[in-house]
Design a protein around this motif. Structure first.
Motif, PDB file in Angstrom:
ATOM      1  N   TYR A 149     -10.089   6.372  -0.119  1.00 32.09           N
ATOM      2  CA  TYR A 149      -9.154   7.455  -0.376  1.00 32.09           C
ATOM      3  C   TYR A 149      -7.811   7.249   0.301  1.00 32.09           C
ATOM      4  CZ  TYR A 149      -6.881  11.963   0.110  1.00 32.09           C
ATOM      5  OH  TYR A 149      -5.964  12.965   0.118  1.00 32.09           O
ATOM      6  N   ARG A 150      -6.752   7.559  -0.412  1.00 32.84           N
ATOM      7  CA  ARG A 150      -5.414   7.569   0.184  1.00 32.84           C
ATOM      8  C   ARG A 150      -4.704   8.832  -0.307  1.00 32.84           C
ATOM      9  NH1 ARG A 150      -2.114   3.189   1.546  1.00 32.84           N
ATOM     10  NH2 ARG A 150      -3.285   3.094   3.475  1.00 32.84           N
TER      11      ARG A 150
ATOM     12  N   ALA B 100       0.846  -1.197   0.000  1.00 34.38           N
ATOM     13  CA  ALA B 100       0.000   0.000   0.000  1.00 34.38           C
ATOM     14  C   ALA B 100       0.881   1.246   0.000  1.00 34.38           C
ATOM     15  CB  ALA B 100      -0.904  -0.007   1.225  1.00 34.38           C
ATOM     16  N   LEU B 101       1.882   1.191   0.810  1.00 31.86           N
ATOM     17  CA  LEU B 101       2.814   2.304   0.913  1.00 31.86           C
ATOM     18  C   LEU B 101       3.483   2.594  -0.431  1.00 31.86           C
ATOM     19  CD1 LEU B 101       5.366   2.490   3.775  1.00 31.86           C
ATOM     20  CD2 LEU B 101       6.165   2.709   1.448  1.00 31.86           C
TER      21      LEU B 101
ATOM     22  N   LYS C 253      -9.371   6.247 -11.680  1.00 29.32           N
ATOM     23  CA  LYS C 253      -8.163   6.736 -11.014  1.00 29.32           C
ATOM     24  C   LYS C 253      -8.394   6.755  -9.509  1.00 29.32           C
ATOM     25  CE  LYS C 253      -5.772  10.062 -12.592  1.00 29.32           C
ATOM     26  NZ  LYS C 253      -4.518   9.554 -13.181  1.00 29.32           N
ATOM     27  N   GLN C 254      -7.346   6.865  -8.820  1.00 30.89           N
ATOM     28  CA  GLN C 254      -7.437   6.982  -7.361  1.00 30.89           C
ATOM     29  C   GLN C 254      -8.284   8.195  -7.003  1.00 30.89           C
ATOM     30  OE1 GLN C 254      -6.125   4.223  -5.400  1.00 30.89           O
ATOM     31  NE2 GLN C 254      -4.999   5.828  -4.310  1.00 30.89           N
ATOM     32  N   PRO C 255      -9.139   8.061  -6.005  1.00 31.00           N
ATOM     33  CA  PRO C 255      -9.926   9.235  -5.590  1.00 31.00           C
ATOM     34  C   PRO C 255      -9.017  10.296  -4.973  1.00 31.00           C
ATOM     35  CG  PRO C 255     -10.230   7.417  -4.063  1.00 31.00           C
ATOM     36  CD  PRO C 255      -9.461   6.873  -5.230  1.00 31.00           C
ATOM     37  N   THR C 256      -9.363  11.543  -5.195  1.00 29.67           N
ATOM     38  CA  THR C 256      -8.548  12.627  -4.634  1.00 29.67           C
ATOM     39  C   THR C 256      -9.293  13.285  -3.480  1.00 29.67           C
ATOM     40  OG1 THR C 256      -9.439  14.467  -5.900  1.00 29.67           O
ATOM     41  CG2 THR C 256      -7.811  13.080  -6.994  1.00 29.67           C
TER      42      THR C 256
END
Lengths: 366, 366
Positions: free
Chosen positions: B51-52, A115-116, B6-9
């Motif tokens: 979210y990350r 994940a990192l 895409k990754q959520p922002t």
DNA sequence: CTGTTAGCGCATTCAG
DNA sequence: CTGAATGCGCTAACAG
């Protein structure tokens, strides 16, 4: 007298050179069409200011970081240290940096590590999975943009490149040599921490269908041991299989001690090990027991480490190309990133080599 | 079925939660004042989207990357691998990642490494300098924002924390034991690749004023050897000082062989080494020469590695706390970054320990 | 306590 | 071939 000025930016260079930032960026980045004279002026300005591009800003836009993540169980193990060196040399040569994460051979920790690395937008990951059957988090890592290469382990559950050695054959061969020399009761010191009891049973019950890619290295090597016995029509004595509880020299040492204590019952005349940790532990236990190699016991170690030629008599070993495992993994990974490599995930096998020294003694048949 | 979205922002989370991006950022980042109910709603939204935060974007603004750079000469050496593990464990525990660079003990390469780490905005650097007198590039690295810690080596030319062992004393003590046991002709296998011939002369000429912090470890250990002789009023025979040309086992091996070949002239009865590479090389050469330790030659190794107890008789060693060297360096570095540590650069010395085993034999005085 | 505005440093449209 | 404008995703003032 450290300079308090902030690092010069593209903007600064542009101003000094008398061009716009976009032209400047093109001149410095060697992309787009640009006049030769312009490029020279911009370069001169950049040099004058000591300009260095900010990779962070670049990565924000391109999505690339020129970084590869390496996740390993134990950085301090000779195996990984050497493999890492191979990875590092190749990566450096091709302009990539390395972010390392240590997981202690723990799947949960490996999940965090992955994940990192994803968060940090590494371009690719080289990993030696803690458990080749719990790889969901690794599968999730793979995208057209982000490559994944397995090191030292392959997984049937993953369509990824892997770089390993054919340790099943290597061990079948090594144990076969012992069998040929007349040994009938060969001990093996292996790790079966992750695998469940049932696996061990099914391994025993189904030598043919056991798939390399569903087993961790130490189990694969045990499989080699088992197959060698079958090929020679020698029955297997479960009492000769010592399983260590953890990846540690001490654990290997005590497992071997148990094996040694039962010699009267089992008639054990030889011992093989599955990696450098078990090799060191087993050899130490044999020493502690006051037994001489090979007079009292024959011995084969896994991995050609320095100590195997320092002790006397020198120990015969199964050698694996550790550095090459790492460097090859890095090459494959970078080829994927370059787009040079576009085939489905491939299982790359590097050759092992049996190095005969003086730790094996022939045994008289009864 | 990998998700193509895409990754959520932060923006996505903000919209879902019904707040502005700044409020959302505060809720997630635990900074500024925020209503508890708001925080919960935002968290729920973040979880729902998976979210990350993007560390790259964060770093662009804060200037911090939560990364420490580690530059080492050889990743594959047992010393560095172990120290790196110490660094890694501490860093991980405190939320930092590690970028590693290998330099092959080359100053130019080290310069590049340092530039690279600066470009990548690492928050701190742990380095084992190739040459403790060529450290301009390291000095340039230090800012109020960016910390520097030296590992295994300290430098008089740098106001930085260092974590080392007092190897001068360790070696003085070890060689003193040999001298006490009656040895009068003790060989030493050391590395003097970087130092010039003049240094060797000045070392000899000025035992008192030689400063630890102006010498690399192998020279410091040689200094200990020299001082022990002086303390015992035993003259030094330059023919007993074998200098290796490179940091490699083979180089140490052939240097030792030269020492061994001259035994008839020098009357050498003991050998000491300065690190794990020279230890392995020297011990191998002694073996190859057909000499028995300690019957024909006494021997002291540096670093308590596995093999020293695997060979028989076991080798007496100077043990240094390698893992602790790494972990301590990381702690010091992170304390600086936290602001927990605000003193001038400190030289931290960790204890070595002499482990007596069976590789030393007393010698009759004439 | 929350929203608005601005911008980190760069690459990348799109005009000119 | 070059420049102006836009935005990557986020934090940091500053208002409100």
């Amino acid at each position: 007298m450290s300079d308090v000025r902030k690092q010069p930016t593209l903007h600064d260079v542009a101003r000094l050179a008398g061009f716009s930032t976009s032209t400047t960026a093109r001149a410095l980045g060697n992309y787009g069409r640009i006049a030769e004279t312009t490029r020279e002026k911009v370069r001169a300005a950049a040099d004058e200011l000591g300009y260095r591009a900010n990779p962070l800003a670049r990565s924000m836009i391109t999505g690339k970081t020129k970084t590869i993540g390496v996740v390993c169980a134990d950085l301090s193990s000779p195996f990984f240290a050497e493999a890492l060196r191979g990875i590092s040399d190749v990566a450096k040569g091709r302009g990539y940096d390395i972010l390392i994460v240590n997981t202690d051979e723990d799947v949960a920790s490996e999940r965090d590590a992955v994940a990192l690395l994803r968060d940090r937008h590494v371009d690719g990951v080289i990993v030696s999975p803690a458990d080749v059957r719990q790889v969901g988090h690794l599968a999730a890592l793979q995208t057209p943009e982000r490559a994944l290469v397995l090191l030292d382990r392959s997984s049937a559950a993953l369509d990824a490149d892997s770089v390993t050695v054919d340790d099943v054959s290597a061990m079948t061969d090594a144990v076969g040599r012992l069998l040929d020399a007349g040994h009938r009761h060969i001990g093996i010191v292996t790790e079966l921490r992750i695998e469940r009891e049932a696996d061990w049973q099914s391994l025993l019950g189904d030598l043919d269908h056991s798939e390399r890619r569903e087993l961790n290295p130490s189990s694969r090597r045990l499989l080699g041991y088992l197959r060698a016995h079958r090929e020679h029509d020698i029955p297997i004595d479960p009492a000769l299989v010592a399983r260590t509880g953890a990846t540690s020299v001490d654990s290997a040492r005590s497992a071997t001690t148990r094996l040694l204590d039962q010699r009267a019952q089992t008639g054990m005349t030889a011992v093989v090990t599955v990696d450098n940790t078990t090799s060191v532990g087993a050899y130490g236990a044999i020493r502690d027991h006051g037994l001489r190699v090979p007079d009292d016991l024959s011995f084969i170690a896994f991995d050609n480490l320095d100590w195997t030629t320092l002790v006397q008599p020198a120990v015969s070993v199964i050698e694996q190309p550790v550095y090459a495992l790492g460097s090859r993994a890095a090459e494959v990974l970078l080829d994927r990133l370059d787009g040079t490599r576009d085939t489905p995930g491939e299982e790359i096998l590097l050759d092992t080599r049996f190095i005969e020294r003086e730790s094996i003694r022939a045994v008289q048949q009864v």
